[in-house]
Motif scaffolding. Structure first.
Motif, PDB file in Angstrom:
ATOM      1  N   ALA A  76      -5.080   5.445  -1.146  1.00  0.00           N
ATOM      2  CA  ALA A  76      -4.299   4.447  -0.672  1.00  0.00           C
ATOM      3  C   ALA A  76      -2.937   4.990   0.127  1.00  0.00           C
ATOM      4  CB  ALA A  76      -3.928   3.589  -1.810  1.00  0.00           C
ATOM      5  N   SER A  77      -2.678   6.279  -0.093  1.00  0.00           N
ATOM      6  CA  SER A  77      -1.544   6.724   0.438  1.00  0.00           C
ATOM      7  C   SER A  77      -1.793   7.250   2.079  1.00  0.00           C
ATOM      8  CB  SER A  77      -1.053   7.763  -0.440  1.00  0.00           C
ATOM      9  OG  SER A  77      -1.944   8.894  -0.314  1.00  0.00           O
ATOM     10  N   GLY A  87      -1.948  14.464   2.170  1.00  0.00           N
ATOM     11  CA  GLY A  87      -0.606  13.896   1.496  1.00  0.00           C
ATOM     12  C   GLY A  87       0.284  15.077   1.540  1.00  0.00           C
ATOM     13  N   ILE A  88      -0.088  16.093   0.848  1.00  0.00           N
ATOM     14  CA  ILE A  88       0.765  17.191   0.468  1.00  0.00           C
ATOM     15  C   ILE A  88       1.338  17.897   1.821  1.00  0.00           C
ATOM     16  CG2 ILE A  88       1.132  19.416  -0.381  1.00  0.00           C
ATOM     17  CD1 ILE A  88      -0.770  18.761  -2.567  1.00  0.00           C
ATOM     18  N   LYS A 142       0.891  -1.142  -0.052  1.00  0.00           N
ATOM     19  CA  LYS A 142       0.056  -0.066   0.084  1.00  0.00           C
ATOM     20  C   LYS A 142       0.737   1.305  -0.012  1.00  0.00           C
ATOM     21  CE  LYS A 142      -4.004  -1.559   0.016  1.00  0.00           C
ATOM     22  NZ  LYS A 142      -5.525  -1.731   0.590  1.00  0.00           N
ATOM     23  N   GLU A 143       0.479   2.386  -0.763  1.00  0.00           N
ATOM     24  CA  GLU A 143       1.083   3.447  -0.749  1.00  0.00           C
ATOM     25  C   GLU A 143       1.421   4.340   0.721  1.00  0.00           C
ATOM     26  OE1 GLU A 143      -0.898   5.825  -3.798  1.00  0.00           O
ATOM     27  OE2 GLU A 143       0.308   4.806  -5.352  1.00  0.00           O
ATOM     28  N   VAL A 168     -19.604  -9.100  13.609  1.00  0.00           N
ATOM     29  CA  VAL A 168     -18.141  -8.047  13.786  1.00  0.00           C
ATOM     30  C   VAL A 168     -17.730  -7.984  12.289  1.00  0.00           C
ATOM     31  CG1 VAL A 168     -15.979  -7.659  14.727  1.00  0.00           C
ATOM     32  CG2 VAL A 168     -18.006  -8.349  16.105  1.00  0.00           C
ATOM     33  N   ARG A 169     -17.349  -9.146  11.693  1.00  0.00           N
ATOM     34  CA  ARG A 169     -17.058  -9.364  10.330  1.00  0.00           C
ATOM     35  C   ARG A 169     -17.879  -8.312   9.542  1.00  0.00           C
ATOM     36  NH1 ARG A 169     -17.211 -14.393   8.514  1.00  0.00           N
ATOM     37  NH2 ARG A 169     -19.328 -13.920   7.669  1.00  0.00           N
ATOM     38  N   ASP A 170     -18.923  -8.448   9.453  1.00  0.00           N
ATOM     39  CA  ASP A 170     -19.859  -7.668   8.514  1.00  0.00           C
ATOM     40  C   ASP A 170     -19.420  -6.182   8.913  1.00  0.00           C
ATOM     41  OD1 ASP A 170     -20.714  -9.958   7.428  1.00  0.00           O
ATOM     42  OD2 ASP A 170     -22.460  -9.823   8.151  1.00  0.00           O
ATOM     43  N   ALA A 171     -19.499  -5.847  10.192  1.00  0.00           N
ATOM     44  CA  ALA A 171     -19.469  -4.417  10.581  1.00  0.00           C
ATOM     45  C   ALA A 171     -18.046  -3.919  10.085  1.00  0.00           C
ATOM     46  CB  ALA A 171     -19.724  -4.247  12.035  1.00  0.00           C
ATOM     47  N   LEU A 172     -17.097  -4.677   9.912  1.00  0.00           N
ATOM     48  CA  LEU A 172     -15.585  -4.049   9.560  1.00  0.00           C
ATOM     49  C   LEU A 172     -15.351  -4.408   8.109  1.00  0.00           C
ATOM     50  CD1 LEU A 172     -13.785  -5.278  12.711  1.00  0.00           C
ATOM     51  CD2 LEU A 172     -15.064  -2.968  12.325  1.00  0.00           C
ATOM     52  N   ASP A 173     -16.252  -4.863   7.380  1.00  0.00           N
ATOM     53  CA  ASP A 173     -16.048  -5.355   6.008  1.00  0.00           C
ATOM     54  C   ASP A 173     -15.592  -4.051   5.137  1.00  0.00           C
ATOM     55  OD1 ASP A 173     -15.707  -7.397   4.510  1.00  0.00           O
ATOM     56  OD2 ASP A 173     -17.501  -7.529   3.558  1.00  0.00           O
ATOM     57  N   PRO A 174     -16.347  -2.963   5.263  1.00  0.00           N
ATOM     58  CA  PRO A 174     -15.710  -2.017   4.353  1.00  0.00           C
ATOM     59  C   PRO A 174     -14.194  -1.619   4.451  1.00  0.00           C
ATOM     60  CG  PRO A 174     -17.923  -1.205   5.265  1.00  0.00           C
ATOM     61  CD  PRO A 174     -17.469  -2.626   6.078  1.00  0.00           C
ATOM     62  N   TYR A 175     -13.629  -1.856   5.523  1.00  0.00           N
ATOM     63  CA  TYR A 175     -12.488  -1.628   5.821  1.00  0.00           C
ATOM     64  C   TYR A 175     -11.537  -2.854   5.255  1.00  0.00           C
ATOM     65  CZ  TYR A 175     -11.708   2.211   8.833  1.00  0.00           C
ATOM     66  OH  TYR A 175     -11.466   3.556   9.499  1.00  0.00           O
ATOM     67  N   LEU A 176     -11.989  -3.910   5.075  1.00  0.00           N
ATOM     68  CA  LEU A 176     -11.373  -5.212   4.435  1.00  0.00           C
ATOM     69  C   LEU A 176     -11.275  -4.892   3.012  1.00  0.00           C
ATOM     70  CD1 LEU A 176     -12.649  -8.078   6.672  1.00  0.00           C
ATOM     71  CD2 LEU A 176     -10.478  -7.184   6.716  1.00  0.00           C
ATOM     72  N   LYS A 177     -12.500  -4.262   2.540  1.00  0.00           N
ATOM     73  CA  LYS A 177     -12.374  -4.188   1.069  1.00  0.00           C
ATOM     74  C   LYS A 177     -11.512  -3.125   0.558  1.00  0.00           C
ATOM     75  CE  LYS A 177     -16.930  -5.765  -0.075  1.00  0.00           C
ATOM     76  NZ  LYS A 177     -18.310  -5.314  -0.741  1.00  0.00           N
ATOM     77  N   ASP A 178     -11.207  -2.166   1.466  1.00  0.00           N
ATOM     78  CA  ASP A 178     -10.324  -1.196   0.831  1.00  0.00           C
ATOM     79  C   ASP A 178      -9.102  -1.770   0.133  1.00  0.00           C
ATOM     80  OD1 ASP A 178     -10.675   1.554   3.064  1.00  0.00           O
ATOM     81  OD2 ASP A 178     -10.149   1.432   0.702  1.00  0.00           O
TER      82      ASP A 178
END
Lengths: 353, 312, 331
Positions: free
Chosen positions: C111-112, C173-174, B202-203, B302-312
């Motif tokens: 992502a950053s 980010g900047i 990840k960046e 809990v997994r469902d609640a946190l899913d949007p993060y997992l999808k990131d």
């Protein structure tokens, strides 16, 4: 005063409708007052809020706007692919004289890919990685037409040649990951065109591609449109792409059409402040390191749209009136319509500044 | 809650731009500061099954903690006159073959079972998380060694391995703790390693590197918090599993040693009376079933609640 | 490439000398070990105070170049210097300290930023890492100052990245990149994920910051209209090699390398009157960086290619104030 105004507006509307019915004959697609809303837990999001779009036969029609303006939802509405929590709540979509709103799932399946097809931004995700591209495009034919395997294959290879895929015979047996991004997009276009649809919807077809490949794909789309009877609805955020291949342009903002005009008219006589802002935001070679023009603020939250004109909080020409009520689409002649009070007076006339 | 909107709108078969401004584009002022805890709270409010499960787990833990106040009997006090007494007003679940109050023993057994569920799992997960982080972050030889070790543990029948460890350490609760920890770290290590590998690319991790942030800081401050949803889900899977494993081990006679007891041991000891005095075996069995199910339902929520993060 | 001053007398801030970067792909039984030639023998100077744009299509190695300059990647061969010092000779601690002077802004503002850190934590991270301030209070004050500078309301310190729009995240980010008062900022496609109107806001911000803080930018982008607006010099890359380097306006006015010419031609212009029915198209696809063509890497797509192009690698030669790598271009 009020009644006069209302009566006048009603009369205009009747005239509009009369003009519409006359024009409808050669229209491939006629969207009238389409409303697609999303019913979320936070409230109703009017993603598309009363949009009317006409696409005549054999035209490339562009829809431009920033993210969240409703351009893609409009496309999904045509395909009847809006899924929960979204729903078409009003309006009509006539494709070649056939009403699409309210069609059953089965009827739509017969229409999609056959009469109206779509290509997406990222060709890799639209192709199934475990089948050869040839097989996937053949399937598009065999689903809708009664043709044998061999015949379908022949048609596909011909289509591959038409969209400029080199070594079409050999590529038939390639898997998507073996092709470059440009070739994959050509495969998608082949798949979209193979049933000779009335309308092809291209949703940001070149955004993921390199410029030299983008130029090839745009040129290809233009050529296909000239050779076939297919109209193209091109959805993009890139004014350059619009200028390059579109005949007619709709500019959308926050779920509404803000301006519509033939492409030369739009670029030569830009009227709506939003369109002007969009065009001015593009760095131009002439302005040497000066500050770029930019539209202040950001796209409004569709859950809490501003009162009056949706663009008014960001508009530098905003008048008190703009914050009170919503402007209509005013006709400025030359097929040019603008949703802005600045052009209210021009309505009906051919006035041109 | 805007997260559920994102969840629905992220639907795979739709293009990304749906016209709805992504929640990110909504004015920052309109958003509440929603933390992971808030998400779980909202989930509990909406997901009745998960909420009920949560209540059940809390109640069972409280019951175990306050066992002496909930029952007038001693867990190990035998009374020959009450031997195998059927459920009655004095003994709601009857008495076992030595005349001990069954309900009391169930309460005290909960202590052992819940502890078995929590402690070895936590130890195993801490070990697994650290090893997984190192394996994923450093790669190369470190990764190879840790992962092959994990493979060996995973390839072995876990119960057999636990039995071996437990036997070598001469039985008892502590040996069960260690045995379960020894076999359970491997799965956590694998999951965390995979997550670390994806996070490493990840960046924001690259950004941290370009800022000159130390490697250990990157690992524990940037990567670890982003493994949290995975860890929570693993936890809710591992806890009931440990309880079941302990039940199996006790059933085989190498778990909790009499006179102390656990749910698994109670089932084992009441087995001979299954047909004549079925309630004796059924009560601890139901306790295991309810506890394990409750954890599974809660874990799903809990997994469902946190899913949007997992999808990131 | 030994001249440390350009014709305006500016000093070389960062330099790449014959840099090569190869990535090994995991082995395949049938084809054996495969190597991606991401950057091949690139030499480049970045002068203090300038904006040097790296342009090219995907896979041309421009992003790899950016990371090599920052030593987020180690070159397979060649030297990267920053302020004259060879980065390969620095120890880990020394390099960590040097990182104060060079920063990066990423393309994807989603992502950053670490989704689990607040804005204040994100912007304070470089300050805390290098222990710039003694007290938490000073750090907080600096964070707020930075937020104001990039146009984010300082009240938002405790919010999380997902609560901001793409443009605002890019501003965060900047701010993070600016925190340590760096000299060089590598901007890796900083505006290509943003809407046009937001793009203009960020470009203006970058431009203002450069003037105010005397920053040097290595601006990596595929968008030529953006590049033309922001950069002083352009470096055009194709498949891991430099085609042409020179002052922006001159290159836009009269591109010399055939690839540059096609690239400029291909950009869709926001003016329908410039629409050409028969555009000169680059035919074919990008060759694979695993097996780059022999000789000039562009020759398989170049309509002007002669036999020599497929045999001999063209060197970067100085022609009329710029550098071009093409056999056919003469002074």
């Amino acid at each position: 005063m009020m009644t006069n105004l209302a009566a006048g507006r009603a009369a205009d509307r009747i005239m509009d409708m009369a003009a519409d019915t006359a024009a409808e004959a050669q229209e491939m697609l006629a969207i009238t007052d389409l409303k697609t809303h999303f019913f979320t837990q936070k409230g109703v999001v009017p993603a598309v809020d009363g949009v009317s779009i006409r696409i005549p036969e054999k035209q490339v029609m562009g829809i431009v706007g920033e993210s969240g303006c409703g351009k893609s939802v409009t496309a999904m509405s045509i395909l009847q692919l809006v899924s929960r929590p979204g729903r078409i709540v009003g309006g009509s979509i006539m494709l070649d004289g056939e009403e699409l709103v309210g069609k059953s799932v089965k009827e739509m399946r017969n229409i999609r890919g056959n009469k109206v097809s779509v290509i997406f931004q990222e060709p890799m995700t639209s192709l199934n990685p475990v089948y050869t591209v040839g097989r996937q495009v053949s399937e598009a034919i065999t689903v809708h037409r009664q043709v044998g395997k061999q015949e379908a294959r022949q048609q596909v290879v011909e289509m591959f040649k038409a969209v400029g895929i080199p070594e079409a015979e050999r590529r038939f047996n390639s898997f998507p990951h073996q092709l470059s991004g440009g070739l994959r997009q050509r495969v998608m276009i082949a798949m979209a065109m193979v049933c000779q649809p009335k309308l092809m919807i291209a949703d940001e077809p070149t955004t993921a591609l390199d410029v030299t490949i983008e130029a090839q794909i745009l040129h290809l789309m233009r050529r296909l449109e000239e050779k076939s009877n297919t109209s193209i609805m091109l959805i993009t955020h890139n004014m350059g792409v619009v200028a390059e291949i579109c005949d007619f342009v709709y500019v959308m903002y926050a779920g509404k059409v803000m301006e519509q005009a033939p492409v030369f008219e739009l670029f030569d006589h830009t009227k709506h402040p939003y369109t002007k802002g969009l065009l001015n935001s593009i760095p131009k070679p002439t302005e040497e390191k000066q500050r770029l023009y930019n539209i202040k603020g950001m796209v409004p939250n569709l859950l809490r749209l501003p009162k009056g004109c949706r663009f008014s909080p960001r508009c530098e020409y905003a008048m008190p009136e703009c914050r009170e009520r919503e402007p209509e689409l005013y006709d400025c002649g030359k097929n040019h319509k603008v949703r802005c009070f600045l052009y209210q007076k021009d309505q009906g006339g051919g006035a041109d500044e | 809650m805007q997260n559920s909107d994102i969840l629905i709108l992220n639907d795979q078969n739709l293009p990304p731009d749906l016209g709805l401004p992504p929640a990110e584009d909504i004015d920052a002022e309109l958003l509440d500061n929603e933390t992971m805890g808030d998400r779980i709270k909202t989930m509990l409010r909406k997901n009745k099954l998960a909420a009920a499960s949560f209540v059940v787990i809390v109640l069972m833990c409280l019951a175990a903690a306050f066992a002496p106040f909930l029952t007038p009997y001693e867990p190990n006090k035998t009374s020959l006159k009450d031997r195998l007494a059927p459920p009655s007003r004095e003994h709601i679940l009857g008495c076992d073959e030595l005349g001990r109050d069954h309900f009391t023993r169930l309460l005290y057994g909960t202590r052992v079972s819940v502890m078995i569920g929590l402690f070895p799992t936590s130890v195993a997960m801490i070990i697994g998380t650290v090893l997984g982080l190192f394996a994923g972050f450093y790669g190369g030889k470190i990764d190879f060694v840790i992962m092959r070790l994990a493979d060996v543990v995973l390839a072995f029948p876990s119960l057999l391995l636990a039995m071996v460890v437990s036997y070598t350490l001469k039985g008892g609760i502590i040996s069960i703790f260690l045995a379960l920890a020894a076999v359970k770290w491997a799965r956590t290590a694998r999951v965390i390693r995979a997550q670390t590998l994806s996070m490493k690319e990840k960046e924001f991790v690259e950004a941290a590197r370009s800022l000159g942030v130390k490697k250990s800081t990157i690992m524990f401050r940037h990567i670890l918090p982003n493994c949290l949803p995975n860890l929570i889900v693993l936890l809710t899977l591992n806890i009931p599993e440990s309880i079941l494993d302990e039940a199996s081990l006790s059933f085989l006679g190498i778990g909790a040693q009499p006179p102390s007891t656990s749910w698994g041991l109670m089932v084992f000891r009441c087995k001979p009376f299954l047909f004549e005095y079925p309630w004796l075996a059924i009560a601890p069995g139901v306790a295991i079933l309810v506890f394990v199910l409750a954890f599974n339902f809660l874990g799903d929520g809990v997994r469902d609640a946190l899913d949007p993060y997992l999808k990131d | 490439m030994n001249n440390t001053l350009n014709h305006d007398g500016a000093k070389v801030l960062a330099a790449a000398e014959n840099v090569v970067k190869e990535f090994k792909l995991s082995g395949n039984i049938r084809r054996g070990q495969m190597v991606v030639h991401a950057v091949t023998d690139v030499s480049l100077n970045i002068y203090e105070g300038e904006t040097l744009a790296m342009v090219g299509e995907s896979g041309c190695g421009k992003s790899t170049m950016g990371r090599l300059i920052l030593r987020l990647l180690e070159p397979t061969a060649g030297t990267v210097r920053f302020e004259g010092r060879d980065l390969a000779e620095l120890g880990e601690e020394e390099l960590r300290h040097l990182r104060k002077k060079m920063q990066i802004i990423f393309q994807d503002p989603y992502a950053s930023l670490n989704p689990r850190m607040t804005v204040a934590q994100i912007i304070a991270e470089p300050l805390n890492t290098h222990q710039i301030y003694g007290s938490q209070k000073e750090t907080e004050a600096r964070v707020k100052e930075l937020m104001k500078k990039v146009g984010i309301r300082p009240e938002f310190t405790n919010r999380y990245p997902h609560q901001f729009s793409g443009g605002q995240r890019q501003r965060i980010g900047i701010a993070r990149a600016l925190a340590l008062n760096p000299k060089l900022i590598v901007c890796d496609e900083p505006v290509s994920a943003l809407d046009v109107s937001i793009q203009a806001q960020i470009l203006n911000l970058l431009h203002d910051l450069q003037k105010e803080m005397g920053l040097t930018y290595l601006f990596i982008s595929h968008d030529l209209s953006v590049v033309r607006y922001i950069s002083d010099r352009i470096c055009v890359m194709f498949l891991g090699k430099i085609c042409e380097v020179g002052p922006t306006e001159e290159i836009f006015r009269a591109p010399k390398h055939p690839y540059t010419r096609f690239l400029l031609e291909a950009v869709p212009k926001p003016n329908p009157h410039l629409r050409k029915e028969q555009k000169a198209f680059l035919t074919g696809e990008m060759p694979s960086p695993v097996k780059p063509p022999a000789g000039c890497r562009f020759h398989t797509r170049c309509p002007l290619a002669v036999q020599r192009c497929s045999q001999e690698v063209p060197v970067l030669r100085n022609i009329e104030g710029r550098q071009v790598a093409c056999h056919l271009v003469t002074a």
